[in-house]
Design a protein around this motif. Structure first.
Motif, PDB file in Angstrom:
ATOM      1  N   TRP A   1     -92.304  -6.961  71.457  1.00 33.02           N
ATOM      2  CA  TRP A   1     -93.677  -7.146  70.978  1.00 33.02           C
ATOM      3  C   TRP A   1     -94.004  -6.168  69.860  1.00 33.02           C
ATOM      4  O   TRP A   1     -94.739  -6.496  68.933  1.00 33.02           O
ATOM      5  N   PHE A   2     -93.438  -4.945  69.915  1.00 34.36           N
ATOM      6  CA  PHE A   2     -93.672  -3.965  68.865  1.00 34.36           C
ATOM      7  C   PHE A   2     -93.173  -4.442  67.505  1.00 34.36           C
ATOM      8  O   PHE A   2     -93.555  -3.906  66.478  1.00 34.36           O
ATOM      9  N   THR A   3     -92.287  -5.432  67.467  1.00 31.63           N
ATOM     10  CA  THR A   3     -91.773  -5.946  66.197  1.00 31.63           C
ATOM     11  C   THR A   3     -92.636  -7.064  65.638  1.00 31.63           C
ATOM     12  O   THR A   3     -92.390  -7.521  64.525  1.00 31.63           O
ATOM     13  N   THR A   4     -93.652  -7.517  66.399  1.00 32.82           N
ATOM     14  CA  THR A   4     -94.539  -8.572  65.917  1.00 32.82           C
ATOM     15  C   THR A   4     -95.653  -7.955  65.089  1.00 32.82           C
ATOM     16  O   THR A   4     -95.925  -6.748  65.164  1.00 32.82           O
ATOM     17  N   PRO A   5     -96.351  -8.750  64.262  1.00 33.81           N
ATOM     18  CA  PRO A   5     -97.489  -8.200  63.505  1.00 33.81           C
ATOM     19  C   PRO A   5     -98.526  -7.552  64.413  1.00 33.81           C
ATOM     20  O   PRO A   5     -99.082  -6.497  64.082  1.00 33.81           O
ATOM     21  N   GLU A   6     -98.808  -8.175  65.564  1.00 35.64           N
ATOM     22  CA  GLU A   6     -99.776  -7.593  66.493  1.00 35.64           C
ATOM     23  C   GLU A   6     -99.276  -6.266  67.054  1.00 35.64           C
ATOM     24  O   GLU A   6    -100.037  -5.302  67.182  1.00 35.64           O
TER      25      GLU A   6
ATOM     26  N   ARG B   1     -97.103  -4.224  65.627  1.00 32.84           N
ATOM     27  CA  ARG B   1     -97.112  -3.218  64.564  1.00 32.84           C
ATOM     28  C   ARG B   1     -98.515  -2.677  64.346  1.00 32.84           C
ATOM     29  O   ARG B   1     -98.720  -1.481  64.136  1.00 32.84           O
ATOM     30  N   GLU B   2     -99.508  -3.588  64.403  1.00 34.07           N
ATOM     31  CA  GLU B   2    -100.892  -3.146  64.234  1.00 34.07           C
ATOM     32  C   GLU B   2    -101.310  -2.226  65.364  1.00 34.07           C
ATOM     33  O   GLU B   2    -102.001  -1.225  65.156  1.00 34.07           O
ATOM     34  N   TYR B   3    -100.865  -2.562  66.588  1.00 36.73           N
ATOM     35  CA  TYR B   3    -101.163  -1.701  67.735  1.00 36.73           C
ATOM     36  C   TYR B   3    -100.567  -0.311  67.527  1.00 36.73           C
ATOM     37  O   TYR B   3    -101.221   0.710  67.743  1.00 36.73           O
ATOM     38  N   LEU B   4     -99.307  -0.251  67.095  1.00 36.36           N
ATOM     39  CA  LEU B   4     -98.658   1.032  66.872  1.00 36.36           C
ATOM     40  C   LEU B   4     -99.348   1.819  65.770  1.00 36.36           C
ATOM     41  O   LEU B   4     -99.566   3.022  65.889  1.00 36.36           O
ATOM     42  N   GLU B   5     -99.706   1.136  64.687  1.00 29.26           N
ATOM     43  CA  GLU B   5    -100.341   1.828  63.572  1.00 29.26           C
ATOM     44  C   GLU B   5    -101.677   2.411  63.994  1.00 29.26           C
ATOM     45  O   GLU B   5    -102.020   3.536  63.628  1.00 29.26           O
ATOM     46  N   THR B   6    -102.435   1.653  64.780  1.00 28.41           N
ATOM     47  CA  THR B   6    -103.717   2.163  65.268  1.00 28.41           C
ATOM     48  C   THR B   6    -103.521   3.397  66.138  1.00 28.41           C
ATOM     49  O   THR B   6    -104.235   4.398  66.003  1.00 28.41           O
ATOM     50  N   ALA B   7    -102.526   3.333  67.040  1.00 27.44           N
ATOM     51  CA  ALA B   7    -102.267   4.473  67.913  1.00 27.44           C
ATOM     52  C   ALA B   7    -101.832   5.692  67.105  1.00 27.44           C
ATOM     53  O   ALA B   7    -102.244   6.824  67.380  1.00 27.44           O
ATOM     54  N   MET B   8    -101.008   5.466  66.071  1.00 19.78           N
ATOM     55  CA  MET B   8    -100.553   6.579  65.245  1.00 19.78           C
ATOM     56  C   MET B   8    -101.710   7.200  64.476  1.00 19.78           C
ATOM     57  O   MET B   8    -101.823   8.418  64.374  1.00 19.78           O
ATOM     58  N   THR B   9    -102.575   6.339  63.909  1.00 18.23           N
ATOM     59  CA  THR B   9    -103.717   6.841  63.143  1.00 18.23           C
ATOM     60  C   THR B   9    -104.632   7.682  64.006  1.00 18.23           C
ATOM     61  O   THR B   9    -105.113   8.752  63.609  1.00 18.23           O
ATOM     62  N   GLN B  10    -104.894   7.216  65.222  1.00 17.09           N
ATOM     63  CA  GLN B  10    -105.737   7.980  66.144  1.00 17.09           C
ATOM     64  C   GLN B  10    -105.135   9.330  66.450  1.00 17.09           C
ATOM     65  O   GLN B  10    -105.824  10.345  66.533  1.00 17.09           O
TER      66      GLN B  10
ATOM     67  N   MET C   1    -106.870  -8.572  66.394  1.00 12.56           N
ATOM     68  CA  MET C   1    -105.528  -8.322  66.926  1.00 12.56           C
ATOM     69  C   MET C   1    -105.400  -8.919  68.321  1.00 12.56           C
ATOM     70  O   MET C   1    -106.244  -8.715  69.186  1.00 12.56           O
ATOM     71  N   GLU C   2    -104.347  -9.667  68.529  1.00 17.35           N
ATOM     72  CA  GLU C   2    -104.116 -10.282  69.827  1.00 17.35           C
ATOM     73  C   GLU C   2    -103.749  -9.218  70.846  1.00 17.35           C
ATOM     74  O   GLU C   2    -102.928  -8.336  70.585  1.00 17.35           O
ATOM     75  N   LEU C   3    -104.408  -9.275  72.011  1.00 22.19           N
ATOM     76  CA  LEU C   3    -104.159  -8.276  73.045  1.00 22.19           C
ATOM     77  C   LEU C   3    -102.903  -8.627  73.826  1.00 22.19           C
ATOM     78  O   LEU C   3    -102.752  -9.744  74.303  1.00 22.19           O
ATOM     79  N   PHE C   4    -102.013  -7.660  73.924  1.00 23.25           N
ATOM     80  CA  PHE C   4    -100.815  -7.809  74.732  1.00 23.25           C
ATOM     81  C   PHE C   4    -101.200  -7.565  76.187  1.00 23.25           C
ATOM     82  O   PHE C   4    -102.301  -7.102  76.494  1.00 23.25           O
ATOM     83  N   ASP C   5    -100.309  -7.878  77.104  1.00 22.96           N
ATOM     84  CA  ASP C   5    -100.540  -7.659  78.526  1.00 22.96           C
ATOM     85  C   ASP C   5    -100.817  -6.175  78.770  1.00 22.96           C
ATOM     86  O   ASP C   5     -99.911  -5.337  78.699  1.00 22.96           O
ATOM     87  N   GLN C   6    -102.089  -5.845  79.036  1.00 18.51           N
ATOM     88  CA  GLN C   6    -102.465  -4.434  79.171  1.00 18.51           C
ATOM     89  C   GLN C   6    -101.826  -3.762  80.381  1.00 18.51           C
ATOM     90  O   GLN C   6    -101.494  -2.577  80.338  1.00 18.51           O
ATOM     91  N   SER C   7    -101.646  -4.526  81.462  1.00 15.75           N
ATOM     92  CA  SER C   7    -100.999  -3.938  82.638  1.00 15.75           C
ATOM     93  C   SER C   7     -99.547  -3.586  82.342  1.00 15.75           C
ATOM     94  O   SER C   7     -99.024  -2.584  82.825  1.00 15.75           O
TER      95      SER C   7
END
Length: 328
Positions: free
Chosen positions: A28-33, A35-44, A1-7
């Motif tokens: 960015w939340f609408t991109t595949p990356e 969405r994957e970030y959101l899904e990971t956060a939700m799963t956790q 997964m491509e890392l978005f600007d963490q800051s």
């Protein structure tokens, strides 16, 4: 997964984004990356399930649907629909997904109202609190779409603007953010601000302002009427007392006042404000300084005034201006 600007994600989580940064995160939340970030956060969050932070299932489902509507997460909704039921939905919404909802809610309240002037245009804008901002040419003013009676007042400026701030009936600050990352904090005052090419200058006409940035708050400076303070790349380079403050905002009345200015500064002003390309053919002119006032309503009128006042030969063809010494 491509890392978005963490800051930027950190600023988003703590509600510190500008309106443009909020929009960038939500896009960015609408991109595949994303969405994957959101899904990971939700799963956790689903795995952690904190019962003491649960909301009702109906409230949770309603908030989640609004998030989907805002961020376009239809694919994510269908993939995870069976898991987002009952207390698991409430548990998930109690934590990480509320970060998304908070961003959605804050983005809605921070959706920017934007005013932008063309080259050579001067425009007056009345803010929701009745403060008045006059924009010089090639300048932009942004502010959040909703100002309630208790929140602080914030605007973002690029270019040049004159502020006449209306005092608030209740204690709340007025903050001007610049592209140079320097902030001007005021309560009730009037001042001229220029922010171009990493150079930020404030001239105070009345009242009191505080200049600072979040990185070095210990370097804050309190200005008094008649003060001029200039920064370049966030480093203070100039402080003057008892200046003729009104001369720095003479552009509001369709005049341009120059005080010990160089022709290099003149060339930069013409390019920034009127959108022309300036060539000074006589190198000796670059070392000269001048003081005077010329009409600035239209560029040809301005150039004619410069020509007469300083005995110059000024040529204006299409979008180019050539300045050289007048030959006798």
């Amino acid at each position: 997964m491509e890392l978005f600007d963490q800051s930027l994600l950190h600023k988003y989580e703590h509600n510190q984004c500008t309106p443009e940064e909020y929009e960038r995160v939500l896009e960015w939340f609408t991109t595949p990356e994303g969405r994957e970030y959101l899904e990971t956060a939700m799963t956790q969050e689903l795995d952690s399930e904190k019962p003491d932070m649960l909301m009702s299932t109906s409230q949770a489902a309603d908030l989640y649907q609004r998030i989907l509507d805002t961020t376009g997460q239809e694919q994510l909704r269908h993939r995870r629909n069976r898991r987002f039921t009952g207390l698991k939905v409430a548990a998930m919404l109690s934590g990480s997904i509320l970060l998304v909802y908070g961003g959605w809610r804050m983005f809605g309240s921070h959706r920017a109202t934007v005013f932008q002037t063309a080259y050579g245009e001067v425009r007056t804008v009345v803010l929701p609190d009745q403060s008045v901002v006059t924009l010089n040419g090639n300048s932009t003013l942004r502010y959040a779409g909703k100002w309630d009676g208790n929140s602080n007042r914030e605007v973002w400026v690029e270019g040049e603007a004159f502020f006449s701030i209306k005092p608030s009936a209740v204690p709340r600050s007025f903050m001007v953010h610049t592209a140079s990352e320097m902030d001007v904090e005021v309560l009730g005052t009037s001042f001229n601000l220029v922010d171009r090419h990493g150079r930020m200058q404030v001239v105070l006409n009345s009242g009191k302002v505080k200049l600072h940035n979040s990185r070095t708050p210990e370097d804050a400076i309190i200005m008094q009427p008649g003060d001029l303070v200039e920064y370049k790349e966030q480093v203070r380079t100039k402080v003057r007392k008892n200046t003729n403050a009104q001369s720095y905002s003479s552009w509001k009345t369709n005049n341009l006042h120059f005080e010990n200015a160089s022709f290099a500064e003149l060339a930069q002003l013409l390019e920034d404000t009127y959108g022309v390309t300036v060539e000074i053919r006589d190198a000796a002119l670059l070392q000269q300084r001048f003081t005077g006032t010329v009409p600035g309503q239209q560029i040809d009128m301005l150039l004619g005034g410069l020509s007469q006042l300083f005995h110059l030969k000024v040529s204006h063809v299409d979008n180019s201006v050539i300045i050289e010494k007048e030959t006798k």
